[in-house]
Write a protein that holds these residues in place. Structure first.
Motif, PDB file in Angstrom:
ATOM      1  N   GLY A  39       0.838  -1.194   0.000  1.00 12.55           N
ATOM      2  CA  GLY A  39       0.000   0.000   0.000  1.00 12.55           C
ATOM      3  C   GLY A  39       0.866   1.233   0.000  1.00 12.55           C
ATOM      4  N   ASN A  40       0.237   2.362  -0.218  1.00 12.55           N
ATOM      5  CA  ASN A  40       0.963   3.622  -0.303  1.00 12.55           C
ATOM      6  C   ASN A  40       1.292   4.225   1.052  1.00 12.55           C
ATOM      7  OD1 ASN A  40       0.910   3.498  -3.093  1.00 12.55           O
ATOM      8  ND2 ASN A  40      -1.036   4.570  -3.222  1.00 12.55           N
ATOM      9  N   SER A  41       0.704   3.695   2.114  1.00  9.17           N
ATOM     10  CA  SER A  41       0.962   4.251   3.443  1.00  9.17           C
ATOM     11  C   SER A  41       0.958   3.127   4.476  1.00  9.17           C
ATOM     12  CB  SER A  41      -0.115   5.277   3.813  1.00  9.17           C
ATOM     13  OG  SER A  41      -1.361   4.624   4.036  1.00  9.17           O
ATOM     14  N   ASN A  42       1.550   3.409   5.638  1.00  4.98           N
ATOM     15  CA  ASN A  42       1.517   2.443   6.732  1.00  4.98           C
ATOM     16  C   ASN A  42       0.081   2.173   7.161  1.00  4.98           C
ATOM     17  OD1 ASN A  42       4.246   2.012   6.866  1.00  4.98           O
ATOM     18  ND2 ASN A  42       4.603   3.566   8.417  1.00  4.98           N
ATOM     19  N   GLU A  43      -0.762   3.213   7.116  1.00  5.91           N
ATOM     20  CA  GLU A  43      -2.158   3.050   7.531  1.00  5.91           C
ATOM     21  C   GLU A  43      -2.868   2.018   6.655  1.00  5.91           C
ATOM     22  OE1 GLU A  43      -4.917   3.169  10.148  1.00  5.91           O
ATOM     23  OE2 GLU A  43      -3.117   4.378  10.391  1.00  5.91           O
ATOM     24  N   VAL A  44      -2.659   2.073   5.351  1.00  4.77           N
ATOM     25  CA  VAL A  44      -3.272   1.119   4.432  1.00  4.77           C
ATOM     26  C   VAL A  44      -2.758  -0.297   4.736  1.00  4.77           C
ATOM     27  CG1 VAL A  44      -3.362   0.390   2.002  1.00  4.77           C
ATOM     28  CG2 VAL A  44      -3.705   2.791   2.612  1.00  4.77           C
ATOM     29  N   LYS A  45      -1.467  -0.413   4.964  1.00  7.62           N
ATOM     30  CA  LYS A  45      -0.887  -1.728   5.266  1.00  7.62           C
ATOM     31  C   LYS A  45      -1.440  -2.271   6.578  1.00  7.62           C
ATOM     32  CE  LYS A  45       3.363  -0.553   2.854  1.00  7.62           C
ATOM     33  NZ  LYS A  45       4.735  -0.111   3.041  1.00  7.62           N
ATOM     34  N   PHE A  46      -1.514  -1.423   7.605  1.00  4.79           N
ATOM     35  CA  PHE A  46      -2.017  -1.899   8.898  1.00  4.79           C
ATOM     36  C   PHE A  46      -3.509  -2.217   8.852  1.00  4.79           C
ATOM     37  CE2 PHE A  46       2.037  -0.695  10.761  1.00  4.79           C
ATOM     38  CZ  PHE A  46       2.200  -1.708  11.683  1.00  4.79           C
ATOM     39  N   LEU A  87       2.945  -3.701  15.701  1.00  2.00           N
ATOM     40  CA  LEU A  87       1.972  -4.802  15.732  1.00  2.00           C
ATOM     41  C   LEU A  87       1.492  -5.034  17.158  1.00  2.00           C
ATOM     42  CD1 LEU A  87       3.619  -7.446  13.354  1.00  2.00           C
ATOM     43  CD2 LEU A  87       1.516  -6.146  12.913  1.00  2.00           C
ATOM     44  N   HIS A  88       2.433  -5.088  18.091  1.00  2.00           N
ATOM     45  CA  HIS A  88       2.061  -5.301  19.493  1.00  2.00           C
ATOM     46  C   HIS A  88       1.169  -4.165  19.986  1.00  2.00           C
ATOM     47  CE1 HIS A  88       2.165  -6.315  23.694  1.00  2.00           C
ATOM     48  NE2 HIS A  88       2.536  -5.073  23.934  1.00  2.00           N
ATOM     49  N   GLY A  89       1.543  -2.936  19.662  1.00  5.81           N
ATOM     50  CA  GLY A  89       0.773  -1.779  20.102  1.00  5.81           C
ATOM     51  C   GLY A  89      -0.644  -1.771  19.562  1.00  5.81           C
ATOM     52  N   ARG A  90      -0.814  -2.206  18.341  1.00  6.23           N
ATOM     53  CA  ARG A  90      -2.145  -2.204  17.720  1.00  6.23           C
ATOM     54  C   ARG A  90      -3.010  -3.387  18.142  1.00  6.23           C
ATOM     55  NH1 ARG A  90      -3.295   0.746  12.358  1.00  6.23           N
ATOM     56  NH2 ARG A  90      -1.793   2.424  12.518  1.00  6.23           N
ATOM     57  N   PHE A  91      -2.402  -4.549  18.274  1.00  7.60           N
ATOM     58  CA  PHE A  91      -3.194  -5.759  18.465  1.00  7.60           C
ATOM     59  C   PHE A  91      -3.026  -6.394  19.843  1.00  7.60           C
ATOM     60  CE2 PHE A  91      -2.129  -5.425  13.894  1.00  7.60           C
ATOM     61  CZ  PHE A  91      -3.397  -5.045  13.462  1.00  7.60           C
ATOM     62  N   THR A 151      11.838  -0.262  26.803  1.00 10.07           N
ATOM     63  CA  THR A 151      11.585   1.131  27.138  1.00 10.07           C
ATOM     64  C   THR A 151      11.304   2.000  25.924  1.00 10.07           C
ATOM     65  OG1 THR A 151      13.952   1.566  27.069  1.00 10.07           O
ATOM     66  CG2 THR A 151      12.999   1.032  29.218  1.00 10.07           C
ATOM     67  N   GLU A 152      11.480   1.442  24.721  1.00 13.30           N
ATOM     68  CA  GLU A 152      11.179   2.235  23.535  1.00 13.30           C
ATOM     69  C   GLU A 152       9.680   2.440  23.431  1.00 13.30           C
ATOM     70  OE1 GLU A 152      13.146   1.405  19.838  1.00 13.30           O
ATOM     71  OE2 GLU A 152      14.407  -0.038  20.888  1.00 13.30           O
ATOM     72  N   GLU A 153       9.321   3.632  22.979  1.00 11.43           N
ATOM     73  CA  GLU A 153       7.894   3.960  22.846  1.00 11.43           C
ATOM     74  C   GLU A 153       7.287   3.161  21.708  1.00 11.43           C
ATOM     75  OE1 GLU A 153       5.355   7.851  21.619  1.00 11.43           O
ATOM     76  OE2 GLU A 153       7.068   8.145  22.969  1.00 11.43           O
ATOM     77  N   VAL A 154       6.141   2.561  21.967  1.00 12.93           N
ATOM     78  CA  VAL A 154       5.421   1.815  20.945  1.00 12.93           C
ATOM     79  C   VAL A 154       4.503   2.784  20.235  1.00 12.93           C
ATOM     80  CG1 VAL A 154       3.783  -0.045  20.499  1.00 12.93           C
ATOM     81  CG2 VAL A 154       5.533  -0.342  22.242  1.00 12.93           C
ATOM     82  N   SER A 155       4.695   2.913  18.952  1.00 11.77           N
ATOM     83  CA  SER A 155       3.877   3.828  18.159  1.00 11.77           C
ATOM     84  C   SER A 155       2.974   3.006  17.249  1.00 11.77           C
ATOM     85  CB  SER A 155       4.785   4.724  17.313  1.00 11.77           C
ATOM     86  OG  SER A 155       4.024   5.442  16.387  1.00 11.77           O
TER      87      SER A 155
END
Length: 157
Positions: A39-46, A87-91, A151-155
């Motif tokens: 896809g053209n964006s991360n949003e489309v892929k996710f 992936l972890h942050g979203r699901f 400790t890294e921020e999950v985006s």
């Protein structure tokens, strides 16, 4: 070696242009190519990945971790880790990273054996590489496990 939960697993061969996806069952230890996400964006892929997660209801996710032949990390390693954290942050599912150094060669040889070449091969190569990653996970376990512990921020973008 980390012991993974039993149940459906989705695995990802991350690439900036395309993401191969495979599905398998941890108890059976069998993996199958599933889809190629682009896809053209991360949003489309996710969004496409979210649809697969809803459909397959995995208990865990596996992401191939690319490195140089000697095991040292590079830019795509960092991006793959970032993808896994997203992936972890979203699901809110555990994410396992698996060494994927030989997955593309394995996928190419499997497809050649099946007499799949050219455009047909390109269309499925990423998902067959994800299958190889998942098969490696079932056979040898994960190199690392992530469940929001670092400790890294999950985006989620």
């Amino acid at each position: 070696m980390l012991e993974a939960p039993k149940g459906t697993t989705l695995a990802f061969d991350f690439g900036e242009a395309r993401i191969g996806v495979a599905q398998g069952d941890a108890e059976l230890g069998m993996a199958h190519p599933l889809a190629t996400v682009s896809g053209n964006s991360n949003e489309v892929k996710f969004e496409a990945i979210a649809k697969l997660v809803r459909e397959w209801q995995p208990v865990q996710l596996v992401v191939g971790l690319p490195t140089h032949a000697d095991g040292t990390e590079h830019e795509l390693t960092r991006l793959s880790r970032k993808f896994g954290r997203r992936l972890h942050g979203r699901f809110n599912l555990p994410v396992y990273w698996v060494d994927e150094r030989m997955s593309s060669l394995y996928a190419e040889s499997l497809l050649a054996e099946a007499q799949v070449f050219g455009r047909k091969q390109k269309a499925v190569l990423d998902q067959v590489a994800a299958q190889a990653i998942l098969q490696g996970f079932f056979a040898g376990g994960a190199a690392e496990f992530f469940n929001g512990r670092d400790t890294e921020e999950v985006s989620a973008d």
